[in-house]
Scaffold this active site. Structure first.
Site, PDB file in Angstrom:
ATOM      1  NE  ARG A 193      -5.259   3.476   3.836  1.00 32.33           N
ATOM      2  CZ  ARG A 193      -5.308   3.680   2.521  1.00 32.33           C
ATOM      3  NH1 ARG A 193      -4.664   4.708   1.982  1.00 32.33           N
ATOM      4  NH2 ARG A 193      -5.967   2.855   1.750  1.00 32.33           N
ATOM      5  CB  CYS A 242       5.587 -41.392 -11.936  1.00 28.96           C
ATOM      6  SG  CYS A 242       6.299 -42.696 -10.928  1.00 28.96           S
ATOM      7  CG  MET A 273      -3.061  -7.159   9.103  1.00 36.45           C
ATOM      8  SD  MET A 273      -1.373  -6.873   8.661  1.00 36.45           S
ATOM      9  CE  MET A 273      -1.514  -6.386   6.994  1.00 36.45           C
ATOM     10  NE  ARG A 304      -6.314  -4.479  -2.924  1.00 42.57           N
ATOM     11  CZ  ARG A 304      -6.870  -4.324  -1.731  1.00 42.57           C
ATOM     12  NH1 ARG A 304      -6.119  -4.158  -0.676  1.00 42.57           N
ATOM     13  NH2 ARG A 304      -8.168  -4.349  -1.572  1.00 42.57           N
ATOM     14  CG  HIS A 349     -14.781 -10.006   3.489  1.00 37.68           C
ATOM     15  ND1 HIS A 349     -15.116 -11.300   3.808  1.00 37.68           N
ATOM     16  CD2 HIS A 349     -13.468  -9.860   3.774  1.00 37.68           C
ATOM     17  CE1 HIS A 349     -14.044 -11.904   4.295  1.00 37.68           C
ATOM     18  NE2 HIS A 349     -13.036 -11.056   4.284  1.00 37.68           N
ATOM     19  CE  LYS A 401      -3.715  -0.433   2.482  1.00 44.19           C
ATOM     20  NZ  LYS A 401      -4.290  -0.676   3.824  1.00 44.19           N
ATOM     21  CE1 TYR A 428       8.094 -39.602 -16.843  1.00 42.85           C
ATOM     22  CE2 TYR A 428      10.035 -39.988 -18.212  1.00 42.85           C
ATOM     23  CZ  TYR A 428       9.102 -40.437 -17.290  1.00 42.85           C
ATOM     24  OH  TYR A 428       9.187 -41.710 -16.808  1.00 42.85           O
ATOM     25  CB  SER A 472       9.969 -43.409 -13.260  1.00 46.22           C
ATOM     26  OG  SER A 472       8.896 -42.584 -12.903  1.00 46.22           O
ATOM     27  N   GLY A 497      -8.248  -6.515   3.832  1.00 46.65           N
ATOM     28  CA  GLY A 497      -9.128  -6.582   4.994  1.00 46.65           C
ATOM     29  C   GLY A 497      -8.613  -7.427   6.144  1.00 46.65           C
TER      30      GLY A 497
HETATM   31  P1  ADP Z   1      -7.489  -2.297   3.673  1.00 49.86           P
HETATM   32  O1  ADP Z   1      -6.072  -2.698   3.797  1.00 49.86           O
HETATM   33  O2  ADP Z   1      -8.404  -3.165   4.444  1.00 49.86           O
HETATM   34  O3  ADP Z   1      -7.904  -2.083   2.250  1.00 49.86           O
HETATM   35  P2  ADP Z   1      -7.273   0.568   3.923  1.00 49.86           P
HETATM   36  O4  ADP Z   1      -6.080   1.032   4.633  1.00 49.86           O
HETATM   37  O5  ADP Z   1      -7.228   0.634   2.447  1.00 49.86           O
HETATM   38  O6  ADP Z   1      -7.622  -0.891   4.420  1.00 49.86           O
HETATM   39  O7  ADP Z   1      -8.482   1.408   4.470  1.00 49.86           O
HETATM   40  C1  ADP Z   1      -9.802   1.051   4.223  1.00 49.86           C
HETATM   41  C2  ADP Z   1     -10.563   2.207   3.687  1.00 49.86           C
HETATM   42  O8  ADP Z   1     -10.481   3.332   4.523  1.00 49.86           O
HETATM   43  C3  ADP Z   1     -10.069   2.692   2.347  1.00 49.86           C
HETATM   44  O9  ADP Z   1     -10.585   1.962   1.306  1.00 49.86           O
HETATM   45  C4  ADP Z   1     -10.599   4.096   2.322  1.00 49.86           C
HETATM   46  O10 ADP Z   1     -11.926   4.105   1.852  1.00 49.86           O
HETATM   47  C5  ADP Z   1     -10.563   4.493   3.758  1.00 49.86           C
HETATM   48  N1  ADP Z   1      -9.402   5.354   3.988  1.00 49.86           N
HETATM   49  C6  ADP Z   1      -8.167   4.996   4.305  1.00 49.86           C
HETATM   50  N2  ADP Z   1      -7.349   6.051   4.395  1.00 49.86           N
HETATM   51  C7  ADP Z   1      -8.103   7.133   4.115  1.00 49.86           C
HETATM   52  C8  ADP Z   1      -7.845   8.520   4.021  1.00 49.86           C
HETATM   53  N3  ADP Z   1      -6.632   9.024   4.216  1.00 49.86           N
HETATM   54  N4  ADP Z   1      -8.868   9.331   3.697  1.00 49.86           N
HETATM   55  C9  ADP Z   1     -10.098   8.821   3.473  1.00 49.86           C
HETATM   56  N5  ADP Z   1     -10.407   7.534   3.551  1.00 49.86           N
HETATM   57  C10 ADP Z   1      -9.416   6.676   3.866  1.00 49.86           C
HETATM   58 MG    MG Z   2      -7.830  -0.755   1.053  1.00 53.41          MG
END
Ligand code: ADP
Ligand code: MG
Ligand code: MG
Length: 887
Positions: free
Chosen positions: A79, A845, A90, A352, A470, A8, A865, A778, A88
């Site tokens: 984050r 095999c 962490m 990503r 999710h 990220k 093979y 083999s 999702g």
């Molecule tokens: P994950 O790793 O679970 O995708 P994120 O770190 O991407 O978690 O955060 C989840 C959500 O929180 C993001 O998709 C975004 O919508 C919101 N978010 C994260 N950082 C910001 C920010 N700086 N401003 C606004 N929304 C944020």
């Molecule tokens: Mg995210």
């Protein structure tokens, strides 16, 4: 860079570089996480304190706001983000920096009181959950914060979060804090710095939460990587009707179609879209129309209630399109992006490489190749060989499907056909599957806690959530059938029922899901083989051009052989003759042979088996017409062929006209303490040479018979479980004598090879002496693994799971070949074999022949093979190409 900043963090930095608008921020590296794990909170804080202070100062300067300021506060998001994407798994905390004073300042500054309190209640909720650990106390309990929200909504008589006004939100904050005080026994921290440090540590901590650990286990991510922490200025999607937040994919993650698609919500923040709280809207008009058709929403209703972003905010949509194209072209791969719109201004929050189904992997790789975005090698490397399995998975039988009763309809979140019994809890899904049942996990919506249950279920059905929920994202990542947002399905967790219209379905009832159409059916529906797309064929053809290893099949019957050829096998690497013994009434003759008192009796029974085996081999040779066929002589211990229950023994006695006592005695005779290391393999042929004689005769007669009809037979006779040269020579002599006899009788000859399995460690150690005699090796990696490790595959279940959990073994050596240990034996035997016979044919095999990591090893070891079960042939072909490209 990813290693330090996490996926990220690295991508946020990269987006900045590409000129894409990203909120200002900084990243704490994964090294800090490692310090946290090893030396604890205080140590890591000492280490990073100065840099965090400087980071915040930098963001303050960029944003022109002060962190902790009461009148115009800078708010932050904290984050997580590891090297590999773990969606999702962490934790993330938004709106950090708010307290009772700052919320007033924020309201005044934004001139929007509701927004300020909405942000505050979200913050208290997230922080209470993630940092202060306020979670549901049992699986039947809903999220305690959501329970309070539902209560307030009910009192007020509204359904949506957006219908709550400022006073309601203030009430929520008060009740949330009360809840935290009561359950956690501490006050909610009001000091922003305390909040920040709490959040940073919580993110580090979340690297080791159960769901993150499980995700790592399922995806082979090492624990040592750690997570980075991204601290970033907040942008707000909850500032009213000109704000919103969304998720989008540059191509379709389910089918691979080159169509920009995604979902968003107006006046929303963070995870609202994926959490399935409100029905999200589609970003593109085309996507919106498609969605409406599937969700059975009329065009008028769609336009009025669920307009696309393209219609609602055309300018923003254009910017989004521009960003998605830039990102896809830059990363040269399908991207999964997160964005927020704050008062008509677009911000990118994440990009990503998107998770996708096996089918999408193939299609995206092949289309990007055609579009000139990637080259052939990259296209080949883009497809995870194991995921080809998804494409080979069965689909519903068409006629049965037409007769089936549809009961509900949802979004086709992840394709596939699934039939199973309904369960409502992830842990119960696991328990049921352990008992051998097929289950469909039915949930209101899934959460990361449900991962394990999802991974064992045949399919997943959720009542809420969209294509980016999710459940949908995770199911696609697993290649698992999933239908999301089936609104007609009402789940009652306490009553353990699912109600659709008038009908109540209890736990344990059968339903079927068609993940390609979103249709849910009552009952069990039979399945049939999948149809493979043109992209798949093209990918396979391309793989064949790059690979060096030949791919053969383990096939015991002509039907297997035909299937194997259809999947692209260029020979049979292992035909287990004994598998033919169980079919029909053959077993009677086999048992007669085993129970005979003397050689004469055995020969009589073998004479009955001869024509049957000959017929089998003819079928194999015909199916493989000119491709090599390796046939292994009888291998398993004889007790596997005799009945062990009295009723069956009685029936056998009657059949054979002997006494029950005699049968019982002979069965007892055959008992061994450790059959795996007992009287089996070439040891059988050495004590009962007439068995080898019969088999050699059947093989060569079959070959001559088919050759007479113009079919080419390429015969390779393989002696199992050899440990000494004399064993090999003794059996080879029997084969040669039988061959000479057959050729003399027929007045014609056919070339054939005699080779051996290398499956005892001793055979590998003396592979040069054996190689001087044998024309091919083999590697029987199942036995070789068992005997080298010193435990049997059948008994390993008692301790291997613990070993894996404790990290004593990284992988199950029966699934993924033990390169460091058993691999040395293979390498040595290859060298020794070639040293005495440079053109010796070398193959493997065992089950490992279809495991990508193992295939890569066998490529490097220089084998000719690998041979695997027919369904794994495409996987092996691709893995072999990847090995050749990367090697
Ligand atoms: P994950 O790793 O679970 O995708 P994120 O770190 O991407 O978690 O955060 C989840 C959500 O929180 C993001 O998709 C975004 O919508 C919101 N978010 C994260 N950082 C910001 C920010 N700086 N401003 C606004 N929304 C944020
Ligand atoms: Mg995210
Ligand atoms: Mg073996």
């Amino acid at each position: 860079m990813k290693n330090l900043l996490g996926g990220k963090g690295a991508n946020l930095a990269e987006m900045c570089r590409l000129g894409i608008r990203v909120p200002s921020g900084f990243t704490i590296s994964t090294e800090a996480c490692t310090v946290f794990t090893q030396r604890g909170k205080d140590e890591v804080r000492k280490l990073i304190e100065a840099e965090v202070l400087a980071g915040v100062a930098f963001v303050e300067a960029e944003m022109g706001k002060k962190f902790g300021d009461a009148s115009d506060p800078l708010l932050l998001s904290v984050r997580s983000g590891s090297r590999a994407s773990m969606p999702g798994m962490m934790d993330t905390i938004l709106n950090l920096g708010l307290n009772d004073e700052a919320v007033v300042g924020l309201a005044l500054k934004a001139n929007n009181e509701r927004f300020a309190w909405d942000s505050y209640r979200r913050f208290v909720q997230m922080y209470g959950d993630v940092v202060m650990g306020l979670k549901p106390s049992s699986k039947e309990e809903h999220d305690p914060f959501e329970v309070i929200i539902d209560m307030v909504k009910e009192q007020k008589g509204v359904q949506l979060d957006t219908e709550l006004d400022t006073e309601d939100l203030k009430e929520l904050v008060k009740r949330f804090k009360g809840l935290i005080r009561a359950r956690v026994g501490r006050e909610f921290p009001s000091d922003p710095w305390e909040q920040l440090w709490g959040a940073i540590m919580a993110v580090f901590e979340s690297w080791n939460n159960d769901r993150a650990k499980l995700y790592r286990e399922l995806n082979d991510i090492p624990e040592t990587w750690g997570t980075a922490v991204n601290v970033q200025a907040m942008v707000f999607g909850n500032l009213g009707d000109h704000s919103g937040t969304g998720v989008a994919f540059t191509r379709d993650a389910g089918t691979g179609e080159d169509l920009f698609n995604g979902e968003f919500l107006i006046n929303a923040q963070g995870e609202d879209v994926v959490a399935g709280i409100r029905t999200p809207q589609q970003v593109s008009l085309e996507g919106s129309r498609r969605w409406a058709r599937l969700a059975l929403v009329s065009e008028e209703e769609r336009r009025a209630k669920y307009p696309s972003l393209e219609e609602l905010m055309p300018e923003i949509y254009k910017q989004l399109l521009h960003a998605e194209t830039t990102l896809e072209n830059h990363y040269k791969d399908m991207q999964d992006i997160e964005f927020t719109i704050q008062e008509d201004k677009l911000w990118m929050l994440q990009t990503r490489s998107g998770k996708r189904t096996g089918a999408a992997m193939v299609r995206i790789a092949m289309e990007m190749l055609q579009q000139g975005i990637i080259d052939e090698k990259t296209a080949l490397l883009r497809v995870n060989p194991d995921r080809l399995n998804d494409l080979l998975h069965p689909i519903f039988d068409k006629t049965a499907l037409e007769k089936a009763r549809p009961i509900a309809h949802g979004l086709p979140a992840s394709p596939g056909a699934a039939t199973g019994q309904v369960v409502f809890f992830a842990d119960e899904a696991e328990e049921w599957v352990k008992k051998g049942k097929d289950v469909i996990l039915v949930r209101q919506e899934t959460s990361p806690e449900d991962l394990r249950g999802m991974s064992v279920a045949k399919g997943i059905l959720t009542a809420r959530g969209g294509m980016t929920s999710h459940a949908a994202v995770v199911a696609r990542g697993m290649g698992k059938c999933c239908i999301s947002g089936a609104g007609a399905v009402h789940v009652d967790l306490k009553g353990r029922t699912m109600t659709v219209g008038e009908t109540v379905y209890e736990e344990g009832e059968w339903i079927s899901l068609d993940g390609s159409t979103g249709q849910v059916y009552e009952g069990q529906i039979p399945t049939m083989e999948a149809q493979l797309s043109g992209d798949f064929g093209a990918l396979m053809a391309m793989a064949d051009r790059y690979k060096r290893l030949a791919i053969r099949a383990n096939a015991d019957t002509p039907e297997d052989a035909v299937a194997a050829r259809n999947f692209g096998a260029v020979g049979i690497g292992l035909c287990r003759t004994e598998h033919m013994f169980f079919e029909g009434d053959r077993i009677v003759a086999v048992r007669e042979m085993i129970l005979a008192d003397d050689e004469a009796g055995r020969r009589k029974a073998l004479a009955k088996l001869l024509p049957i085996q000959r017929g089998d081999f003819e079928g194999l040779f015909r199916a493989m017409d000119g491709l090599p066929v390796t046939i292994r002589l009888l291998d398993p211990p004889l007790h596997e062929f005799v009945p062990h229950e009295e009723a069956a023994q009685r029936a056998m006695a009657k059949d054979m006209g002997v006494s029950l006592g005699k049968i019982r005695m002979r069965v007892e005779d055959l008992h061994e303490f450790n059959p795996m290391m007992g009287h089996r393999g070439c040891r059988l042929g050495i004590t009962y040479r007439e068995i080898t004689e019969m088999q050699a005769r059947a093989i060569l007669e079959a070959a001559l018979n088919v050759e007479a009809t113009g079919v080419r037979a390429k015969v390779e006779i393989m002696i199992p479980l050899v440990g000494t040269v004399r064993e090999f020579n003794a059996q080879a002599a029997v084969i040669r004598q039988a061959a000479a006899a057959v050729f003399a009788e027929r007045g014609t000859e056919i070339p054939y090879m005699i080779g051996t399995m290398i499956e005892t460690p001793r055979a590998a150690l003396i592979a040069d002496s054996i190689g001087a005699q044998a024309e091919f090796f083999s590697f029987g990696t199942n036995d070789l693994t068992q005997m080298t490790m010193g435990f049997s595959r059948d008994d390993a279940g008692k301790f291997l799971p613990d070993y894996l959990k404790l990290g004593i073994y990284e992988k199950d050596p029966f699934q993924s070949f033990d390169q460091k240990g058993v691999g040395l034996l293979v390498k040595m035997a290859v060298e020794k074999g070639r040293s005495v016979r440079p053109n010796i044919k070398l193959g493997i095999c065992g089950e490992h022949g279809g495991d990508p990591a193992s295939v890569e090893f066998f490529h490097r070891a220089g084998l000719d093979y690998v041979s695997c079960s027919p369904f794994r042939i495409p996987i092996a072909r691709l893995a072999a190409a990847q090995a050749a490209i990367s090697g």
